[in-house]
Design an enzyme around this catalytic site. Structure first.
Site, PDB file in Angstrom:
ATOM      1  N   GLU A   1       0.769  -1.365  -0.071  1.00 18.15           N
ATOM      2  CA  GLU A   1      -0.097  -0.016  -0.019  1.00 18.15           C
ATOM      3  C   GLU A   1       0.645   1.141  -0.013  1.00 18.15           C
ATOM      4  OE1 GLU A   1      -4.078  -1.664   2.027  1.00 18.15           O
ATOM      5  OE2 GLU A   1      -2.339  -1.211   3.437  1.00 18.15           O
TER       6      GLU A   1
ATOM      7  N   ASP B   1     -11.794  -6.736  -3.151  1.00 13.80           N
ATOM      8  CA  ASP B   1     -12.490  -8.057  -2.924  1.00 13.80           C
ATOM      9  C   ASP B   1     -14.002  -7.270  -2.509  1.00 13.80           C
ATOM     10  OD1 ASP B   1     -10.980  -7.633  -0.279  1.00 13.80           O
ATOM     11  OD2 ASP B   1     -12.986  -8.376   0.191  1.00 13.80           O
TER      12      ASP B   1
HETATM   13  N1  SAH Z   1      -2.926 -11.408   2.515  1.00 18.80           N
HETATM   14  C1  SAH Z   1      -2.624 -10.709   3.810  1.00 18.80           C
HETATM   15  C2  SAH Z   1      -3.678 -10.553   5.023  1.00 18.80           C
HETATM   16  C3  SAH Z   1      -4.410  -9.419   4.357  1.00 18.80           C
HETATM   17  S1  SAH Z   1      -5.606  -9.175   5.405  1.00 18.80           S
HETATM   18  C4  SAH Z   1      -1.494 -11.787   4.456  1.00 18.80           C
HETATM   19  O1  SAH Z   1      -1.355 -12.934   4.218  1.00 18.80           O
HETATM   20  O2  SAH Z   1      -0.728 -11.141   5.303  1.00 18.80           O
HETATM   21  C5  SAH Z   1      -6.561  -7.755   4.596  1.00 18.80           C
HETATM   22  C6  SAH Z   1      -6.179  -6.227   4.684  1.00 18.80           C
HETATM   23  O3  SAH Z   1      -6.752  -5.468   3.441  1.00 18.80           O
HETATM   24  C7  SAH Z   1      -6.249  -5.531   5.535  1.00 18.80           C
HETATM   25  O4  SAH Z   1      -5.158  -4.549   5.852  1.00 18.80           O
HETATM   26  C8  SAH Z   1      -7.592  -4.720   5.532  1.00 18.80           C
HETATM   27  O5  SAH Z   1      -7.557  -3.269   5.818  1.00 18.80           O
HETATM   28  C9  SAH Z   1      -7.898  -4.984   3.907  1.00 18.80           C
HETATM   29  N2  SAH Z   1      -9.101  -5.506   3.539  1.00 18.80           N
HETATM   30  C10 SAH Z   1      -9.373  -5.938   2.181  1.00 18.80           C
HETATM   31  N3  SAH Z   1     -10.424  -6.659   1.813  1.00 18.80           N
HETATM   32  C11 SAH Z   1     -10.808  -6.686   3.306  1.00 18.80           C
HETATM   33  C12 SAH Z   1     -11.906  -7.689   3.624  1.00 18.80           C
HETATM   34  N4  SAH Z   1     -12.788  -8.300   2.849  1.00 18.80           N
HETATM   35  N5  SAH Z   1     -12.081  -7.892   4.896  1.00 18.80           N
HETATM   36  C13 SAH Z   1     -11.267  -7.205   5.801  1.00 18.80           C
HETATM   37  N6  SAH Z   1     -10.195  -6.304   5.462  1.00 18.80           N
HETATM   38  C14 SAH Z   1     -10.016  -6.338   4.143  1.00 18.80           C
END
Ligand code: SAH
Length: 230
Positions: free
Chosen positions: A12, A196
């Site tokens: 980001e 998403d």
């Molecule tokens: N893939 C990452 C985890 C991502 S968590 C890993 O394995 O390290 C999701 C991140 O994107 C968070 O920072 C949140 O702010 C944002 N986000 C995007 N879609 C989201 C969703 N469906 N629910 C919660 N947060 C979401």
């Protein structure tokens, strides 16, 4: 004027660091803070790591240690409002913590005594965003963002968040950053590009679109920075 730019994940802030080119790095409490000057504006840039606790720590450090006077957050989110498609931008008018629950004592979801169910973002930063969007010919939507320490990938949880808070999008850091800034009188702006739609296929969509959506948000934030007073 010193501006803080936060993300939650490295992807980001990567486009932002690339844009500023040169920066000075400082490590504090397991986070790296990047100080740069962009177009005459002093910036402090960092990714907090995911979730409300880490984003609270980073926002507080930016304000208390680095003297940030305005806070901009750039990142990705799950869309709730069907008008928001993957890659679309949403500006938070207000935010709430969807997983904060002392309803057992008769309080509304997201509320604790001394706090408020929703926290608002800065109106003049929002106006600047809509001016920039118009200039760029980019569609920008305002709305409510719900924050919680959960990656939401389930229709029931998504429906609960929509019906309880009338939320348009959800993520994991915005409300905590907004609460910190509100409490410390620092104007805050939260921007997210949809990665998403928080349904059963959310993790697959997230993996596919996170990087491109993060860049859409970061590029927009930098257009705003170009318009901020020095
Ligand atoms: N893939 C990452 C985890 C991502 S968590 C890993 O394995 O390290 C999701 C991140 O994107 C968070 O920072 C949140 O702010 C944002 N986000 C995007 N879609 C989201 C969703 N469906 N629910 C919660 N947060 C979401």
């Amino acid at each position: 004027m010193k501006i803080g730019i936060m993300g939650a994940m490295p992807e980001e802030i990567a486009p932002i660091l690339e844009k500023v080119g040169e920066y000075k790095s400082t490590d504090i409490a397991d986070n790296t803070y990047y100080e740069a000057n962009y177009n005459g504006v002093d910036l402090v840039i960092a990714y907090s790591k995911i979730g409300k606790v880490f984003s609270t720590l980073t926002a507080s450090t930016m304000i208390h240690h680095f003297g940030v006077e305005t806070m901009l957050f750039s990142g990705v989110a799950g869309g709730i409002n069907p008008a928001l498609k993957i890659g679309d931008l949403i500006v938070a008018d207000k935010l709430c913590q969807h997983d904060l629950d002392i309803t057992a004592f008769g309080h509304p979801h997201g509320f604790v005594p001394g706090g408020s169910q929703f926290v608002e973002t800065d109106a003049s930063l929002r106006k600047l965003a809509f001016d920039v969007a118009k200039e760029m010919g980019v569609a920008l939507q305002g709305g409510t963002i719900a924050t919680g320490d959960q990656f939401v990938h389930n229709p029931e949880r998504k429906a609960f968040i929509e019906s309880t808070f009338s939320a348009d999008a959800l993520e994991m850091e915005g409300a905590s950053v907004a609460v910190v800034c509100h409490s410390l009188n620092v104007p805050v702006f939260i921007l997210r590009a949809i990665s998403d739609t928080a349904d059963t296929d959310a993790s697959f969509n997230f993996d596919e679109f996170m990087e491109s959506s993060a860049k859409i948000s970061a590029d927009f934030i930098m257009k705003m920075v170009e318009r901020l007073e020095r």
